[in-house]
Structure formats: C-alpha cells, structure tokens
Design a protein around this motif. Structure first.
Motif, PDB file in Angstrom:
ATOM      1  N   ALA A  47       0.816  -1.030   0.144  1.00 37.71           N
ATOM      2  CA  ALA A  47       0.097   0.019   0.142  1.00 37.71           C
ATOM      3  C   ALA A  47       0.841   1.351  -0.038  1.00 37.71           C
ATOM      4  CB  ALA A  47      -0.968  -0.103   1.245  1.00 37.71           C
ATOM      5  N   VAL A  48       1.945   1.328   0.845  1.00 35.44           N
ATOM      6  CA  VAL A  48       2.884   2.569   0.891  1.00 35.44           C
ATOM      7  C   VAL A  48       3.552   2.476  -0.437  1.00 35.44           C
ATOM      8  CG1 VAL A  48       4.970   3.388   1.893  1.00 35.44           C
ATOM      9  CG2 VAL A  48       3.266   2.292   3.308  1.00 35.44           C
ATOM     10  N   TYR A  49       3.922   1.569  -1.037  1.00 35.35           N
ATOM     11  CA  TYR A  49       4.692   1.587  -2.398  1.00 35.35           C
ATOM     12  C   TYR A  49       3.723   1.996  -3.302  1.00 35.35           C
ATOM     13  CZ  TYR A  49       6.701  -0.465  -6.698  1.00 35.35           C
ATOM     14  OH  TYR A  49       7.535  -0.588  -7.785  1.00 35.35           O
ATOM     15  N   LEU A  50       2.294   1.745  -3.466  1.00 32.28           N
ATOM     16  CA  LEU A  50       1.639   2.144  -4.478  1.00 32.28           C
ATOM     17  C   LEU A  50       1.210   3.744  -4.259  1.00 32.28           C
ATOM     18  CD1 LEU A  50      -0.867  -0.988  -4.761  1.00 32.28           C
ATOM     19  CD2 LEU A  50       0.689  -0.097  -6.382  1.00 32.28           C
ATOM     20  N   ARG A  51       0.978   4.175  -3.041  1.00 25.26           N
ATOM     21  CA  ARG A  51       0.831   5.513  -2.714  1.00 25.26           C
ATOM     22  C   ARG A  51       2.027   6.525  -3.275  1.00 25.26           C
ATOM     23  NH1 ARG A  51      -0.962   3.502   2.480  1.00 25.26           N
ATOM     24  NH2 ARG A  51      -3.154   3.070   2.522  1.00 25.26           N
ATOM     25  N   GLU A  52       3.159   5.773  -2.914  1.00 29.04           N
ATOM     26  CA  GLU A  52       4.409   6.635  -3.217  1.00 29.04           C
ATOM     27  C   GLU A  52       4.355   6.865  -4.885  1.00 29.04           C
ATOM     28  OE1 GLU A  52       7.559   4.177  -1.483  1.00 29.04           O
ATOM     29  OE2 GLU A  52       7.334   5.406   0.367  1.00 29.04           O
ATOM     30  N   ARG A  53       3.602   5.763  -5.562  1.00 24.28           N
ATOM     31  CA  ARG A  53       3.527   6.289  -6.799  1.00 24.28           C
ATOM     32  C   ARG A  53       2.479   6.748  -7.448  1.00 24.28           C
ATOM     33  NH1 ARG A  53       7.046   3.213  -5.063  1.00 24.28           N
ATOM     34  NH2 ARG A  53       9.216   2.567  -5.845  1.00 24.28           N
ATOM     35  N   ASP A  54       1.831   7.767  -6.523  1.00 21.01           N
ATOM     36  CA  ASP A  54       0.310   8.282  -6.811  1.00 21.01           C
ATOM     37  C   ASP A  54      -0.699   7.320  -7.339  1.00 21.01           C
ATOM     38  OD1 ASP A  54       1.614  10.612  -6.165  1.00 21.01           O
ATOM     39  OD2 ASP A  54       2.570  10.873  -8.248  1.00 21.01           O
ATOM     40  N   HIS A  55      -0.856   6.264  -6.730  1.00 23.52           N
ATOM     41  CA  HIS A  55      -1.825   5.160  -6.927  1.00 23.52           C
ATOM     42  C   HIS A  55      -2.680   5.035  -5.624  1.00 23.52           C
ATOM     43  CE1 HIS A  55      -0.520   4.116 -11.147  1.00 23.52           C
ATOM     44  NE2 HIS A  55       0.585   3.975 -10.515  1.00 23.52           N
ATOM     45  N   THR A  56      -4.043   4.871  -5.787  1.00 23.39           N
ATOM     46  CA  THR A  56      -4.802   4.648  -4.633  1.00 23.39           C
ATOM     47  C   THR A  56      -4.923   3.020  -4.420  1.00 23.39           C
ATOM     48  OG1 THR A  56      -6.293   6.616  -5.147  1.00 23.39           O
ATOM     49  CG2 THR A  56      -6.839   4.810  -3.477  1.00 23.39           C
ATOM     50  N   PRO A  57      -4.258   2.314  -3.674  1.00 23.06           N
ATOM     51  CA  PRO A  57      -4.119   0.928  -3.487  1.00 23.06           C
ATOM     52  C   PRO A  57      -5.546   0.283  -3.544  1.00 23.06           C
ATOM     53  CG  PRO A  57      -2.866   2.021  -1.589  1.00 23.06           C
ATOM     54  CD  PRO A  57      -3.683   3.064  -2.410  1.00 23.06           C
TER      55      PRO A  57
ATOM     56  N   LEU B 252      -0.030  -4.542 -10.311  1.00 26.82           N
ATOM     57  CA  LEU B 252       0.005  -4.928  -8.977  1.00 26.82           C
ATOM     58  C   LEU B 252       1.004  -6.300  -8.977  1.00 26.82           C
ATOM     59  CD1 LEU B 252      -1.148  -5.381  -6.304  1.00 26.82           C
ATOM     60  CD2 LEU B 252      -2.966  -6.987  -7.360  1.00 26.82           C
ATOM     61  N   ASP B 253       1.137  -6.910 -10.037  1.00 27.16           N
ATOM     62  CA  ASP B 253       1.730  -8.206 -10.381  1.00 27.16           C
ATOM     63  C   ASP B 253       3.326  -7.574 -10.373  1.00 27.16           C
ATOM     64  OD1 ASP B 253      -0.154  -9.969 -10.743  1.00 27.16           O
ATOM     65  OD2 ASP B 253       0.069 -10.262 -12.902  1.00 27.16           O
ATOM     66  N   GLU B 254       3.625  -6.618 -10.928  1.00 35.66           N
ATOM     67  CA  GLU B 254       5.237  -6.009 -10.797  1.00 35.66           C
ATOM     68  C   GLU B 254       5.487  -5.369  -9.353  1.00 35.66           C
ATOM     69  OE1 GLU B 254       5.226  -3.283 -14.081  1.00 35.66           O
ATOM     70  OE2 GLU B 254       4.669  -4.647 -15.592  1.00 35.66           O
ATOM     71  N   ALA B 255       4.524  -5.000  -8.899  1.00 34.97           N
ATOM     72  CA  ALA B 255       4.851  -4.415  -7.505  1.00 34.97           C
ATOM     73  C   ALA B 255       5.070  -5.297  -6.664  1.00 34.97           C
ATOM     74  CB  ALA B 255       3.654  -3.370  -7.048  1.00 34.97           C
ATOM     75  N   ILE B 256       4.429  -6.441  -6.524  1.00 39.70           N
ATOM     76  CA  ILE B 256       4.378  -7.696  -5.746  1.00 39.70           C
ATOM     77  C   ILE B 256       5.759  -8.301  -5.792  1.00 39.70           C
ATOM     78  CG2 ILE B 256       3.399  -9.921  -4.937  1.00 39.70           C
ATOM     79  CD1 ILE B 256       0.550  -8.577  -5.112  1.00 39.70           C
ATOM     80  N   THR B 257       6.077  -8.516  -7.121  1.00 37.27           N
ATOM     81  CA  THR B 257       7.413  -9.171  -7.608  1.00 37.27           C
ATOM     82  C   THR B 257       8.481  -8.378  -7.138  1.00 37.27           C
ATOM     83  OG1 THR B 257       6.342 -10.061  -9.511  1.00 37.27           O
ATOM     84  CG2 THR B 257       8.619  -9.984  -9.529  1.00 37.27           C
ATOM     85  N   GLU B 258       8.482  -7.025  -7.178  1.00 34.80           N
ATOM     86  CA  GLU B 258       9.316  -6.391  -6.906  1.00 34.80           C
ATOM     87  C   GLU B 258       9.731  -6.132  -5.343  1.00 34.80           C
ATOM     88  OE1 GLU B 258      10.716  -1.535  -6.861  1.00 34.80           O
ATOM     89  OE2 GLU B 258       9.806  -2.372  -8.774  1.00 34.80           O
ATOM     90  N   LEU B 259       8.739  -5.832  -4.686  1.00 34.14           N
ATOM     91  CA  LEU B 259       8.713  -5.726  -3.409  1.00 34.14           C
ATOM     92  C   LEU B 259       9.005  -7.253  -2.438  1.00 34.14           C
ATOM     93  CD1 LEU B 259       5.741  -3.507  -2.566  1.00 34.14           C
ATOM     94  CD2 LEU B 259       8.247  -3.129  -2.086  1.00 34.14           C
ATOM     95  N   HIS B 260       8.190  -8.182  -2.921  1.00 35.36           N
ATOM     96  CA  HIS B 260       8.284  -9.695  -2.060  1.00 35.36           C
ATOM     97  C   HIS B 260       8.670 -10.638  -3.034  1.00 35.36           C
ATOM     98  CE1 HIS B 260       6.068  -6.996   0.549  1.00 35.36           C
ATOM     99  NE2 HIS B 260       5.117  -6.655  -0.172  1.00 35.36           N
ATOM    100  N   ASP B 261       9.252 -10.525  -4.011  1.00 36.03           N
ATOM    101  CA  ASP B 261       9.604 -11.778  -5.083  1.00 36.03           C
ATOM    102  C   ASP B 261       8.660 -12.729  -5.076  1.00 36.03           C
ATOM    103  OD1 ASP B 261      11.421 -12.780  -6.879  1.00 36.03           O
ATOM    104  OD2 ASP B 261      12.370 -14.138  -5.138  1.00 36.03           O
ATOM    105  N   LYS B 262       7.354 -12.349  -5.089  1.00 36.17           N
ATOM    106  CA  LYS B 262       6.112 -13.287  -5.423  1.00 36.17           C
ATOM    107  C   LYS B 262       5.430 -13.174  -6.703  1.00 36.17           C
ATOM    108  CE  LYS B 262       5.370 -13.915  -0.390  1.00 36.17           C
ATOM    109  NZ  LYS B 262       4.289 -13.903   0.822  1.00 36.17           N
TER     110      LYS B 262
END
Length: 87
Positions: free
Chosen positions: A15-25, A56-66
């Motif tokens: 959620a923080v990652y998405l907000r930092e990129r101007d997206h509403t989670p 979402l896929d890219e964010a989760i992969t980048e943050l958590h390697d999932k």
C-alpha cells in the motif's frame, strides 16, 4: 484486500509502495480483481483493468519476490523443479 499469499506487513508495504507512486491501493486492487474475474470467465479484459493487474503483479514481484498463481489474486514465491521426481 482481495490478495492471498501476502502477510499483513507485506500488504501494508504494498500500500505504501503504491501510494508513493500516486496510486490509490484500493483502486489498483479493484481493477486487478476485475481483470482476474474476466480472465476466469473467459471474457475480454478491459485495458484499464489489465494495466492495474500488471502494475500489481510488478509491485508484488519487486517488493516480495512473489508471483501470481493462475487467474486469481493469489501470490506465492517461485517454485523450482530441480531434483523433483527422483526416488
């Protein structure tokens, strides 16, 4: 959230990652969920929904390697097949 496979701290970090990129989670997840529902039903995915699913896929992969499993918002760590099937 409609995301399985992430712990609560991982969801908060997302959620923080998405907000930092101007997206509403909530909106990212809402559109991603709509995309997987279309995929599951075998109908065309709206381009906006697909865009947010990829985000979402890219964010989760980048943050958590999932990675997403199948046509749902279920994420898991990559599995290796090395050494399987041996007795």
């Amino acid at each position: 959230m409609f995301i399985d496979g992430l712990t609560e701290p991982e969801k908060q970090k997302l959620a923080v990652y998405l907000r930092e990129r101007d997206h509403t989670p909530f909106m990212v997840i809402k559109h991603a969920y709509a995309a997987v529902q279309c995929q599951r039903r075998g109908v065309d995915i709206h381009p906006i929904d697909f865009k947010y699913l990829m985000l979402l896929d890219e964010a989760i992969t980048e943050l958590h390697d999932k990675y997403r499993i199948g046509s749902a918002l279920i994420y898991d760590e990559p599995r290796t097949h090395a050494g399987q099937g041996r007795a």
